[in-house]
Write an enzyme that holds these catalytic residues in place. Structure first.
Site, short mmCIF file in Angstrom:
data_model
loop_
_atom_site.label_atom_id
_atom_site.label_comp_id
_atom_site.label_asym_id
_atom_site.label_seq_id
_atom_site.Cartn_x
_atom_site.Cartn_y
_atom_site.Cartn_z
N GLY A 23 -53.91 51.28 -16.10
CA GLY A 23 -55.17 50.99 -16.84
C GLY A 23 -55.75 50.76 -14.93
O GLY A 23 -55.42 51.10 -14.14
N VAL A 32 -56.54 48.00 -13.17
CA VAL A 32 -55.62 47.02 -12.51
C VAL A 32 -54.61 48.35 -11.41
O VAL A 32 -54.29 47.98 -10.34
CB VAL A 32 -54.78 45.78 -13.00
CG1 VAL A 32 -54.04 45.19 -11.83
CG2 VAL A 32 -55.80 44.60 -13.57
N ARG A 64 -52.88 60.28 -20.15
CA ARG A 64 -53.65 58.83 -19.27
C ARG A 64 -53.16 58.97 -17.82
O ARG A 64 -53.25 59.68 -16.33
CB ARG A 64 -53.74 57.58 -19.94
CG ARG A 64 -54.46 56.62 -18.55
CD ARG A 64 -55.81 56.74 -18.71
NE ARG A 64 -56.06 55.96 -18.13
CZ ARG A 64 -57.15 55.02 -17.96
NH1 ARG A 64 -57.29 54.72 -19.36
NH2 ARG A 64 -57.22 54.59 -16.25
N ALA A 93 -52.19 44.24 -22.35
CA ALA A 93 -53.16 44.05 -23.42
C ALA A 93 -54.32 43.29 -21.79
O ALA A 93 -53.72 42.30 -20.86
CB ALA A 93 -53.11 42.44 -24.43
N ARG A 150 -55.46 32.69 -20.10
CA ARG A 150 -54.57 33.52 -19.51
C ARG A 150 -52.88 33.48 -20.94
O ARG A 150 -52.72 34.22 -20.79
CB ARG A 150 -54.34 33.73 -17.97
CG ARG A 150 -55.09 34.65 -16.95
CD ARG A 150 -54.61 33.91 -15.56
NE ARG A 150 -55.59 34.48 -14.75
CZ ARG A 150 -57.00 34.47 -14.18
NH1 ARG A 150 -56.71 32.45 -14.38
NH2 ARG A 150 -57.58 34.94 -13.41
N PRO A 189 -50.58 36.11 -19.05
CA PRO A 189 -50.26 35.27 -17.88
C PRO A 189 -49.62 35.69 -17.24
O PRO A 189 -47.62 35.23 -17.56
CB PRO A 189 -50.55 34.12 -19.28
CG PRO A 189 -49.47 34.94 -20.12
CD PRO A 189 -50.55 35.90 -20.33
N ASP A 248 -55.82 34.04 -6.42
CA ASP A 248 -56.58 32.70 -5.73
C ASP A 248 -57.07 32.06 -4.14
O ASP A 248 -58.12 31.63 -4.21
CB ASP A 248 -55.90 31.39 -6.94
CG ASP A 248 -55.73 32.65 -8.38
OD1 ASP A 248 -56.60 32.47 -8.54
OD2 ASP A 248 -54.62 33.17 -8.39
N MET A 261 -56.88 34.23 -1.87
CA MET A 261 -57.49 34.71 -1.47
C MET A 261 -59.86 35.09 -1.19
O MET A 261 -60.68 34.56 -0.46
CB MET A 261 -58.38 36.52 -1.68
CG MET A 261 -57.07 36.64 -1.26
SD MET A 261 -56.04 38.76 -2.14
CE MET A 261 -57.72 39.49 -1.76
N ARG A 262 -59.45 34.28 -2.83
CA ARG A 262 -61.48 33.34 -3.16
C ARG A 262 -61.24 32.67 -2.88
O ARG A 262 -62.34 32.23 -2.17
CB ARG A 262 -60.89 33.49 -4.49
CG ARG A 262 -60.75 35.04 -5.34
CD ARG A 262 -60.06 34.80 -7.05
NE ARG A 262 -61.09 35.86 -7.45
CZ ARG A 262 -60.32 36.50 -9.18
NH1 ARG A 262 -59.59 34.96 -9.50
NH2 ARG A 262 -60.94 37.18 -9.61
N HIS A 311 -51.43 30.31 -11.78
CA HIS A 311 -51.97 31.89 -11.54
C HIS A 311 -53.46 31.19 -13.06
O HIS A 311 -53.26 32.02 -13.71
CB HIS A 311 -52.33 33.30 -11.97
CG HIS A 311 -53.15 34.17 -11.92
ND1 HIS A 311 -53.88 33.85 -10.80
CD2 HIS A 311 -53.46 34.75 -12.42
CE1 HIS A 311 -54.99 34.73 -10.92
NE2 HIS A 311 -54.51 35.60 -12.10
#
Length: 317
Positions: free
Chosen positions: A17, A19, A45, A85, A93, A126, A153, A155-156, A180
């Site tokens: 997907g 990520v 895919r 999902a 999460r 999660p 987190d 990094m943010r 997280h």
């Protein structure tokens, strides 16, 4: 540091997907590995993604990119679990747990059929719950079952501080620990800029952070929700976080990163996976660093662990 013993570096990604493929794309640009394996529930895919990445190989370092089944886990130093999902708008999460636990329980034995001792890097959410599940199902040493944890987190957090002080984020040092997710804990007591403790830096530049602390904490904590509301998913920054962890493992860098791993008495915490600054190298987590925290931070960390433990109890772990 000494590089990993493997001269043929291989990473296999389960879940192609947004990520998983942001990570794979970044890995081709960085040239970290010699081989990438792509596995997806829908084989076509994975095949299409492998073709698309392979078409860019004339402009990057040589590597082999294959799509296929779980046989691609063979000889991989790192197997990444990015399947599951997606987090929906307004969903926490932890709300994802029951949907994604069954996926991990199905995936892990298939990996081990072809690779008895990989490093498992869990990214699906999660992530703390699923790391615990993967550890229990695999029976691998805890140091070899890690998650992306609060690397993103952190990094943010560093990015927001760098914006406030108008300084290169690479010179801002600080950590977010715990879950997280919503109960994560920014460690203000340990923040420094270029080695200068935050309070001293504030005094020297005449710019106090106190009035902005709560807003920054909220912005870090809700960043994923904000991105999901605007573009339905987050994937670029987590892809780069995964690259940083991969580099630390494959190059045996002994880097300090807030990956998630099993707590074994740190701060009195046991039988729960969460994030603390950890030394990451070729064998996974070499050591968890449990440095002194402010009383409020320690209390918040223990509360974060309690929330995660309740989540695990609710799914039978």
């Amino acid at each position: 540091m000494q590089p990993n013993q493997y001269s043929h570096r291989k990473v296999t990604i389960i879940g192609t997907g947004l990520v998983g493929m942001s990570y794979a794309y970044a890995m081709t640009i960085k040239g970290l590995v010699r081989e990438i394996g792509l596995i997806n529930r829908t084989a076509a895919r994975a095949e299409g993604e492998a073709m698309d990445l392979s078409h860019g190989l004339p402009f990057v370092k040589p590597m082999d990119i294959q799509a296929g089944g779980y046989e691609l886990c063979r000889d991989a130093q790192i197997v990444v679990i990015a399947a599951g999902a997606n987090q929906k708008e307004g969903e926490t999460r932890l709300d994802l747990a029951k949907r994604n636990v069954k996926i991990v329980e199905d995936i892990v034995p298939k990996i081990l059929e072809h690779n008895s001792n990989p490093i498992l890097l869990i990214v699906s959410n999660p992530v703390d719950i699923l790391t615990h599940v993967a550890l229990k199902v695999s029976g691998l040493p805890s140091q070899r079952v890690i998650s992306s944890g609060t690397v993103l987190d952190t990094m943010r957090f560093r990015h927001l501080l760098s914006e406030f002080y108008d300084v290169d984020p690479r010179n801002v040092h600080g950590y977010v620990i715990g879950e997280h997710g919503d109960s994560e804990v920014p460690v203000w007591s340990r923040v420094n800029i270029a080695g200068i403790p935050l309070d001293d830096y504030c005094e020297s530049c005449g710019k106090s952070i106190e009035a902005r602390k709560i807003a920054i904490e909220n912005d870090v904590r809700t960043a994923a929700y904000d991105v999901i509301e605007k573009k339905q998913a987050t994937y670029y920054a987590i892809g780069l976080a995964m690259i940083r962890i991969t580099e630390a493992v494959l190059m045996n860098q002994h880097s300090v990163l807030t990956v998630g791993t099993l707590m074994q008495g740190e701060y009195g915490l046991k039988d729960v996976c969460l994030s603390l600054p950890s030394i990451v190298g070729a064998q996974g987590v070499d050591r968890v660093l449990a440095n002194p925290l402010a009383d409020s931070e320690l209390h918040a960390l223990r509360e974060s662990a309690r929330i995660l433990r309740e989540g695990l109890d609710s799914i039978g772990y």
